[in-house]
Motif scaffolding. Structure first.
Motif: not given
Length: 276
Positions: A59, A62, A65, A114, A201, A204
């Protein structure tokens, strides 16, 4: 189908309005109850609690991203904290080193991905999109967290059989991860308006911290406290758990207002004074 969806939204909106009208103590009780219910459900549904830590890292990836999409599509880094990204890259780099020399596993691969994406975000903010970077709002000093974390790691670290330097670095990345989001929260505190990609962001990141915290709590419960012994003696085991809990609570307010904003269908998130 559309009618059912509309009714669902109306019910959620009604519950939101009812929740907002409740006294602060009732709100706190309901939030704590919801968190405990989530903990119980996750414990029942997910039998291998190691998957929680993997999910937390996924997560987080993600979330990175999402930032990359913001930078690529909007050609702007407005609202993002460069200092927070630098702290993230620092603790990931240290944790990656510790993973290589202490316990190479799937977490090493996730941290590598990451870290690579975080470094790309830093590069874009520093060079390609520097003209849109609000440096005057990103005024949190990283030394205020790096130095205390380093000093704490020097005195409180694992009591395992690894080299002392590696144990100190391990403790340092645990402590630094707990406070790495503070510069980003300062930027949002200064602007009061959070753009969608930035909000996604940070949310998350908050969910990742919650799952990571649950992972450690369930590990302690499942091992009947033996995990704390395996981590070493002294205050270190307690500080590991405390660091996870601190990360979760730091982002709790923001996550609440994020969910509230999504339920109300707002495209831009506005934070009340004193939230972060």
């Amino acid at each position: 189908m559309a009618s059912l969806s509309r009714k669902s939204r109306n019910i959620i909106r009604s519950l939101t309005i009812w929740f907002q009208r409740q006294p602060s103590k009732v709100k706190a009780f309901l939030c704590i109850s919801a968190a405990l219910l989530a903990m119980v459900l996750i414990r029942v549904l997910i039998h291998n609690h190691d998957n929680l830590f993997v999910a937390a890292e996924l997560i987080h990836a993600v979330g990175i991203l999402v930032l990359i999409r913001k930078l690529a599509s909007e050609k702007s880094c407005s609202g993002l904290s460069l200092k927070s990204q630098e702290l993230t890259a620092l603790f990931l780099a240290v944790r990656l080193y510790c993973s290589f020399v202490m316990e190479y596993d799937i977490h090493t691969l996730l941290d590598t991905a990451t870290l690579a994406t975080t470094c790309w975000v830093i590069y874009m903010i520093r060079y390609n999109l520097r003209s849109t970077y609000l440096s005057e709002l990103d005024n949190f000093s990283n030394y205020l967290v790096v130095i205390p974390c380093a000093l704490l790691a020097l005195f409180v670290h694992p009591g395992t059989r690894h080299y002392i330097v590696n144990r100190i670095l391990w403790a340092f990345c645990v402590y630094l991860e707990a406070v790495s989001v503070l510069p980003q929260l300062r930027v949002m505190q200064n602007t009061k308006v959070v753009e969608p990609f930035t909000a996604h962001y940070v949310f998350a990141f908050g969910v990742a911290r919650f799952l990571s915290c649950l992972h450690w709590i369930y590990q302690v419960i499942d091992s009947r406290g033996l995990l704390l012994v395996a981590l070493g003696r002294g205050p270190w085991p307690a500080l590991v758990l405390l660091s996870e809990i601190v990360q979760t609570f730091i982002l709790a307010d923001f996550c609440y207002y994020y969910v509230k904003s999504v339920i109300e269908g707002k495209s831009v998130m506005r934070l009340p004074t004193g939230v972060v």
